[in-house]
Scaffold this active site. Structure first.
Site, short mmCIF file in Angstrom:
data_model
loop_
_atom_site.label_atom_id
_atom_site.label_comp_id
_atom_site.label_asym_id
_atom_site.label_seq_id
_atom_site.Cartn_x
_atom_site.Cartn_y
_atom_site.Cartn_z
N PHE A 190 73.70 -9.06 -16.48
CA PHE A 190 73.28 -9.00 -15.07
C PHE A 190 72.21 -7.98 -14.90
O PHE A 190 71.94 -7.39 -14.04
CB PHE A 190 74.48 -8.71 -14.16
CG PHE A 190 75.60 -9.69 -14.36
CD1 PHE A 190 75.34 -11.03 -14.52
CD2 PHE A 190 76.91 -9.27 -14.43
CE1 PHE A 190 76.35 -11.94 -14.72
CE2 PHE A 190 77.94 -10.17 -14.63
CZ PHE A 190 77.66 -11.51 -14.78
N TRP A 215 74.05 -11.01 -6.50
CA TRP A 215 73.71 -9.84 -7.31
C TRP A 215 74.09 -10.09 -8.77
O TRP A 215 73.39 -9.62 -9.68
CB TRP A 215 74.46 -8.60 -6.78
CG TRP A 215 74.25 -7.37 -7.61
CD1 TRP A 215 73.24 -6.46 -7.48
CD2 TRP A 215 75.05 -6.92 -8.71
NE1 TRP A 215 73.36 -5.48 -8.42
CE2 TRP A 215 74.47 -5.73 -9.19
CE3 TRP A 215 76.21 -7.39 -9.33
CZ2 TRP A 215 75.00 -5.01 -10.25
CZ3 TRP A 215 76.73 -6.69 -10.40
CH2 TRP A 215 76.13 -5.51 -10.84
N HIS A 216 75.18 -10.86 -8.98
CA HIS A 216 75.63 -11.11 -10.36
C HIS A 216 74.71 -12.06 -11.11
O HIS A 216 74.75 -12.10 -12.35
CB HIS A 216 77.05 -11.67 -10.35
CG HIS A 216 78.08 -10.62 -10.03
ND1 HIS A 216 78.37 -10.24 -8.74
CD2 HIS A 216 78.86 -9.86 -10.84
CE1 HIS A 216 79.29 -9.30 -8.78
NE2 HIS A 216 79.61 -9.03 -10.02
N GLY A 217 73.94 -12.85 -10.40
CA GLY A 217 73.04 -13.75 -11.10
C GLY A 217 72.26 -14.60 -10.12
O GLY A 217 72.72 -14.85 -9.00
#
Lengths: 45, 397
Positions: free
Chosen positions: A45, B317-319
């Site tokens: 991430f 936010w994670h991907g």
């Protein structure tokens, strides 16, 4: 094994079980470590 | 330089040996900054220039802002924080935005070039910039000197995957770092436990479940459940292990950084789960997204919308993919439903608190765990595959 030696070993294990636990963890890590490193999921991430 | 590699072990040992043999605090601080640069350079050398330049620019913005009137200062810091979000969007989401625009028929988007490689940990260090700038704007912290700010950003134990630090708790430690055998022992123990979580549990489970997730359509429902439980264990032990190594490495250097986990799968409701899963991210999202949106202060419905928005952003936010947004939204819906249930119970029975009955709590814990597990399917797979797998898990297909 003589009782006195055995008693010493038990006493040692009782007072140092946390250290012994870490030693076991380290050995397990070395034995189980994959040949190819596996990335940490969150590094993606 | 992965935490579970020999090279990191050698790097950490060498850094510690030099670090604690230096007699001056300032020298240790510069060594820490240098070690951070080396650590980051190891991954992809050109990107150290990117993180270095951004750190200098953010610092310069804070220096310039200080010379303005209070109103202008607030605006300048807000612009700088927005620019940091812009950096994140540029590197991480441009491909996603381009594909989404093309999907809805905006053909001009095909002209965008999206082959830029994102700097490692851009999601983490930009969040630390934003936190720093917002807290400066709020006046809860004072502007730091360049060396302190640089060490805060380039602190190698937390540089790649957090825990996301807070300047107000990190900064006071810089001047008061002292060698302690107790801290050293605790830190080493924490690293060993973290390595065991990663190597013994997470990686072993990862190898077991890989075939299931490689082709979920070919697996039976029972195997899919096993794969889902397995992934729940893998991701927890992987990231909790990483966090342990990061926290332990920081402790070896005489620093304390935030905790990231507190037995999340043993919580009896989804709100408690999020208070104990990736805690440093949850608190960041709460402080800089959910509360600024109004939190739950602006009425029930607005509170629900804010919760859904904050969690969808948390998912993104994670991907940069829709299935991550769906995962965040799924948890947002869970949190909203739980909050709705709490409100309803309190309305019907003023002074109501969750039951302390062991059996009920056990059932609630199992239900929460399964809710989280089903969510992981959205996290692992693209939206269409995840939907098909979830339908099979719930015997809807």
């Amino acid at each position: 094994m003589r009782p006195s030696v055995r008693a010493h070993l038990v006493a040692f294990a009782k007072s140092n079980w946390w250290v012994l636990f870490y030693v076991v963890l380290i050995i397990a890590c070395v034995l189980l470590a994959p040949e190819e490193e596996i990335k940490f999921i969150y590094t993606e991430f | 330089m992965l935490f579970n590699s020999w090279i990191y072990g050698a790097f950490l040992a060498l850094t510690l040996a030099v670090y604690w043999s230096l007699p001056w605090q300032r020298a240790r601080q510069w060594l820490l900054a240098f070690a951070g640069v080396l650590f980051y350079t190891y991954y992809f050398p050109p990107h150290v220039l990117v993180i270095g330049c951004f750190t200098i620019l953010v610092f310069a913005a804070t220096v310039l802002a200080e010379r303005l009137t209070p109103q202008g200062r607030g605006r300048a810091l807000a612009v700088a924080a927005s620019a940091c979000i812009g950096i994140l969007a540029f590197y991480k989401y441009q491909g996603f935005l381009r594909d989404s625009a093309l999907a809805v028929g905006i053909s001009v988007a095909s002209a965008w070039k999206t082959d830029i490689r994102a700097p490692l940990a851009v999601s983490f260090f930009t969040f630390e910039y934003v936190h720093y700038l917002i807290e400066l704007r709020r006046g809860t912290i004072h502007r730091a000197g360049f060396a302190d700010f640089f060490v805060f950003i380039m602190f190698f134990p937390t540089l790649i995957c957090g825990p996301i630090k807070r300047f107000n708790s990190f900064h006071p430690q810089i001047a008061h770092v002292r060698f302690s055998a107790e801290e050293l022992s605790e830190g080493l123990g924490r690293i060993v436990v973290g390595l065991a979580k990663k190597i013994v549990v997470a990686d072993t489970v990862a190898r077991w479940i890989a075939p299931i997730w490689a082709d979920p359509q070919a697996s039976s429902t029972g195997l899919l459940w096993l794969g889902t439980y397995g992934y729940a264990m893998q991701i927890y032990f992987d990231f909790a292990g990483y966090s342990d190594i990061a926290i332990g490495s920081a402790q070896l250097l005489g620093y304390h950084v935030p905790e990231n986990f507190n037995a999340p799968y043993l919580k009896s409701n989804i709100a408690a789960f999020w208070r104990s899963w990736h805690m440093s991210l949850t608190s960041w999202i709460t402080d800089y997204v959910y509360i600024p949106l109004g939190g739950s202060r602006r009425g029930m419905w607005r509170g629900h919308v804010n919760r859904l928005a904050a969690m969808t952003l948390c998912g993104l936010w994670h991907g940069a993919a829709w299935h991550f947004a769906a995962w965040g939204l799924y948890h947002g819906i869970g949190l909203t439903m739980y909050r709705g249930y709490q409100d309803l119970r309190q309305h019907l029975q003023p002074g109501w608190t969750p039951s302390r009955n062991v059996l009920l709590r056990g059932v609630a814990t199992l239900a929460t765990f399964h809710f989280v597990c089903i969510g992981w399917v959205l996290f692992i797979k693209d939206f269409a595959t995840a939907r098909a797998v979830i339908a099979r898990l719930l015997l809807l297909q």
